[in-house]
Scaffold this motif. Structure first.
Motif, PDB file in Angstrom:
ATOM      1  N   LEU A 119       0.906  -1.392  -0.095  1.00 17.14           N
ATOM      2  CA  LEU A 119      -0.056   0.060  -0.040  1.00 17.14           C
ATOM      3  C   LEU A 119       0.843   1.060   0.103  1.00 17.14           C
ATOM      4  N   ALA A 120       2.125   1.342   0.659  1.00 19.23           N
ATOM      5  CA  ALA A 120       2.866   2.415   0.751  1.00 19.23           C
ATOM      6  C   ALA A 120       3.517   2.675  -0.574  1.00 19.23           C
ATOM      7  N   VAL A 121       3.881   1.604  -1.187  1.00 18.99           N
ATOM      8  CA  VAL A 121       4.470   1.866  -2.668  1.00 18.99           C
ATOM      9  C   VAL A 121       3.441   2.601  -3.613  1.00 18.99           C
ATOM     10  N   GLY A 122       2.211   1.826  -3.312  1.00 14.09           N
ATOM     11  CA  GLY A 122       0.924   2.380  -4.067  1.00 14.09           C
ATOM     12  C   GLY A 122       0.863   3.739  -4.106  1.00 14.09           C
ATOM     13  N   LEU A 123       0.649   4.226  -2.774  1.00 10.94           N
ATOM     14  CA  LEU A 123       0.495   5.475  -2.169  1.00 10.94           C
ATOM     15  C   LEU A 123       1.665   6.557  -2.912  1.00 10.94           C
ATOM     16  N   GLY A 124       2.795   5.934  -2.509  1.00  8.78           N
ATOM     17  CA  GLY A 124       3.892   6.672  -2.897  1.00  8.78           C
ATOM     18  C   GLY A 124       4.064   7.134  -4.426  1.00  8.78           C
ATOM     19  N   LEU A 125       3.533   6.267  -5.397  1.00  5.56           N
ATOM     20  CA  LEU A 125       3.483   6.320  -6.828  1.00  5.56           C
ATOM     21  C   LEU A 125       2.171   7.070  -7.202  1.00  5.56           C
ATOM     22  N   THR A 126       1.361   7.060  -6.394  1.00 12.06           N
ATOM     23  CA  THR A 126       0.082   8.019  -6.532  1.00 12.06           C
ATOM     24  C   THR A 126       0.469   9.456  -6.171  1.00 12.06           C
ATOM     25  N   VAL A 127       1.239   9.777  -5.118  1.00 14.08           N
ATOM     26  CA  VAL A 127       1.530  10.986  -4.561  1.00 14.08           C
ATOM     27  C   VAL A 127       2.598  11.521  -5.674  1.00 14.08           C
ATOM     28  N   ALA A 128       3.318  10.524  -6.351  1.00  9.38           N
ATOM     29  CA  ALA A 128       4.193  11.336  -7.034  1.00  9.38           C
ATOM     30  C   ALA A 128       3.727  11.835  -8.702  1.00  9.38           C
ATOM     31  N   LYS A 129       2.476  10.984  -8.924  1.00 10.83           N
ATOM     32  CA  LYS A 129       1.957  11.578 -10.052  1.00 10.83           C
ATOM     33  C   LYS A 129       1.392  12.836  -9.844  1.00 10.83           C
TER      34      LYS A 129
END
Length: 123
Positions: free
Chosen positions: A113-123
């Protein structure tokens, strides 16, 4: 404290370099979709941390400098998965079975979930 920091830094630096070289060598000879390099590093790191903990002893005071250099430093730089696995084994050996299951499940789930959140925030 400076000595301990230098031991961890030296071991971590060597571990990180070896991790990079392992990835580069694997990529040179393997082009499949399975993350072979990470898988191999994680398995080798787990074996190595188990071997080191067995040789150096479980007592934190025994061979403290070697533990900092090789277990915390090298294995930490090579793969943090080895530390995760060693912590789970220690919990299991101390009969904390529910903690092992919670720690493992939560680590995997929240990590994804943290990796997914990080990717989402980066977009």
């Amino acid at each position: 404290m400076i000595k301990q920091i230098l031991l961890v830094g030296l071991g971590g630096g060597v571990g990180s370099i070896l991790r990079f070289l392992t990835s580069a060598l694997t990529a040179k000879y393997y082009a499949g979709a399975f993350p072979l390099s990470t898988f191999g590093v994680n398995v080798m790191g787990c074996f190595l941390i188990g071997l080191l903990l067995g040789v150096l002893g479980q007592n934190m005071q025994t061979n403290q400098d070697l533990r900092l250099l090789f277990v915390t430093g090298f294995c930490g730089g090579y793969t943090t998965f080895s530390a995760f696995a060693a912590e789970n084994i220690a919990l299991w050996q101390n009969n904390h079975y529910w903690t092992v299951m919670a720690y493992t499940g939560l680590s995997v789930l929240t990590g994804l979930l943290a990796v997914g959140l990080g990717l989402t925030v980066a977009k």
